[in-house]
Design a protein around this motif. Structure first.
Motif, PDB file in Angstrom:
ATOM      1  N   ARG A   1      18.610 -24.525 -59.265  1.00 30.51           N
ATOM      2  CA  ARG A   1      18.811 -24.587 -57.816  1.00 30.51           C
ATOM      3  C   ARG A   1      20.307 -24.668 -57.522  1.00 30.51           C
ATOM      4  O   ARG A   1      21.097 -25.192 -58.326  1.00 30.51           O
ATOM      5  N   LEU A   2      20.674 -24.129 -56.373  1.00 32.24           N
ATOM      6  CA  LEU A   2      22.077 -24.098 -55.978  1.00 32.24           C
ATOM      7  C   LEU A   2      22.513 -25.490 -55.537  1.00 32.24           C
ATOM      8  O   LEU A   2      21.986 -26.033 -54.568  1.00 32.24           O
ATOM      9  N   LEU A   3      23.478 -26.059 -56.248  1.00 31.10           N
ATOM     10  CA  LEU A   3      23.949 -27.402 -55.933  1.00 31.10           C
ATOM     11  C   LEU A   3      25.261 -27.381 -55.161  1.00 31.10           C
ATOM     12  O   LEU A   3      25.426 -28.112 -54.181  1.00 31.10           O
ATOM     13  N   LEU A   4      26.188 -26.546 -55.600  1.00 35.11           N
ATOM     14  CA  LEU A   4      27.504 -26.487 -54.943  1.00 35.11           C
ATOM     15  C   LEU A   4      27.822 -25.043 -54.563  1.00 35.11           C
ATOM     16  O   LEU A   4      28.268 -24.259 -55.401  1.00 35.11           O
ATOM     17  N   PRO A   5      27.594 -24.651 -53.340  1.00 32.20           N
ATOM     18  CA  PRO A   5      27.965 -23.293 -52.935  1.00 32.20           C
ATOM     19  C   PRO A   5      29.457 -23.201 -52.612  1.00 32.20           C
ATOM     20  O   PRO A   5      30.015 -24.044 -51.914  1.00 32.20           O
ATOM     21  N   GLY A   6      30.121 -22.191 -53.151  1.00 28.10           N
ATOM     22  CA  GLY A   6      31.519 -21.948 -52.813  1.00 28.10           C
ATOM     23  C   GLY A   6      32.466 -23.039 -53.258  1.00 28.10           C
ATOM     24  O   GLY A   6      33.443 -23.317 -52.567  1.00 28.10           O
ATOM     25  N   ALA A   7      32.230 -23.649 -54.424  1.00 27.35           N
ATOM     26  CA  ALA A   7      33.137 -24.688 -54.919  1.00 27.35           C
ATOM     27  C   ALA A   7      34.425 -24.043 -55.431  1.00 27.35           C
ATOM     28  O   ALA A   7      34.397 -23.009 -56.093  1.00 27.35           O
ATOM     29  N   GLU A   8      35.547 -24.671 -55.127  1.00 26.13           N
ATOM     30  CA  GLU A   8      36.839 -24.126 -55.554  1.00 26.13           C
ATOM     31  C   GLU A   8      37.186 -24.608 -56.958  1.00 26.13           C
ATOM     32  O   GLU A   8      37.056 -25.795 -57.275  1.00 26.13           O
ATOM     33  N   ILE A   9      37.638 -23.691 -57.793  1.00 20.17           N
ATOM     34  CA  ILE A   9      38.078 -24.044 -59.143  1.00 20.17           C
ATOM     35  C   ILE A   9      39.511 -24.551 -59.083  1.00 20.17           C
ATOM     36  O   ILE A   9      40.402 -23.882 -58.548  1.00 20.17           O
TER      37      ILE A   9
END
Length: 214
Positions: free
Chosen positions: A155-163
């Motif tokens: 399941r998607l936990l963090l959408p669009g997380a920045e590296i």
């Protein structure tokens, strides 16, 4: 001398300094010259500002050591950048990533208390897309362990997380290569992510070309 000769002589008569038309003409020429000089001097004006010596990550202290000075023409945008004349704010940290050689915007600096995202290390054993570099955005998917020694549906936990950073890693025995991603996580998502790591969930990342988060 006839009337026609008198009229011609009046037309050829040198204008007097008291002639209002001559005064107005001179004033217009002077104003035009002054405007051109002002425009040229403004266009040639440079401002000494700070730029990042190398990439600066979120939460990193801002000091003279990780910055360089450079002269650029900013014009009306000068107010948005940190200038050498104004000096560096004390105890400032980056609240946004600043790329190498990028000018330092005022909005990218703050204090530690202003950080709404914190870096968390994710160990990924799968191959990462080439676009997964510092500053890029990825979707973090988590698959929890099930009762059959497998894993549940991701399941998607963090959408669009920045590296924030990418480094090479290895397993405890050094037999397999892994990649460690430092991703920026806000406090609201922190419990779910840390819980997944504590339960040995399988974590996968997918490059998010849109860059946004839901």
């Amino acid at each position: 001398m006839g009337p026609e000769s008198s009229v011609a002589a009046a037309r050829l008569k040198r204008p007097s300094w008291k002639d209002p038309r001559l005064v107005v003409g001179i004033l217009l020429v002077l104003a035009s010259v002054a405007g051109v000089i002002s425009l040229l001097s403004g266009a040639d004006r440079t401002t000494e500002v700070f730029a990042a010596r190398n990439s600066i990550g979120v939460g990193e202290r801002i000091t003279a050591e990780n910055l360089i000075r450079t002269k650029v023409r900013l014009g009306e945008t000068e107010q948005h950048y940190i200038t050498a004349a104004s000096g560096l704010p004390e105890n400032a940290v980056a609240i946004q990533r600043i790329g190498k050689d990028q000018l330092v915007p005022r909005t990218s600096l703050g204090v530690v208390d202003a950080l709404d995202r914190k870096p968390v290390a994710l160990t990924v054993s799968e191959a990462l897309p080439a676009q997964a570099v510092a500053g890029a955005r990825v979707d973090v998917w988590v698959a929890q362990p099930d009762a059959r020694n497998g894993f549940n549906e991701p399941r998607l936990l963090l959408p669009g997380a920045e590296i924030a950073e990418v480094t090479e890693g290895a397993t405890a025995l050094g037999s397999a290569k892994t990649t460690v991603l430092m991703v920026l996580v806000d406090d609201s998502s922190m419990p779910a992510l840390l819980g997944a790591q504590a339960n040995d969930a399988r974590i996968s990342v997918v490059w998010n070309p849109g860059g946004g988060s839901e």
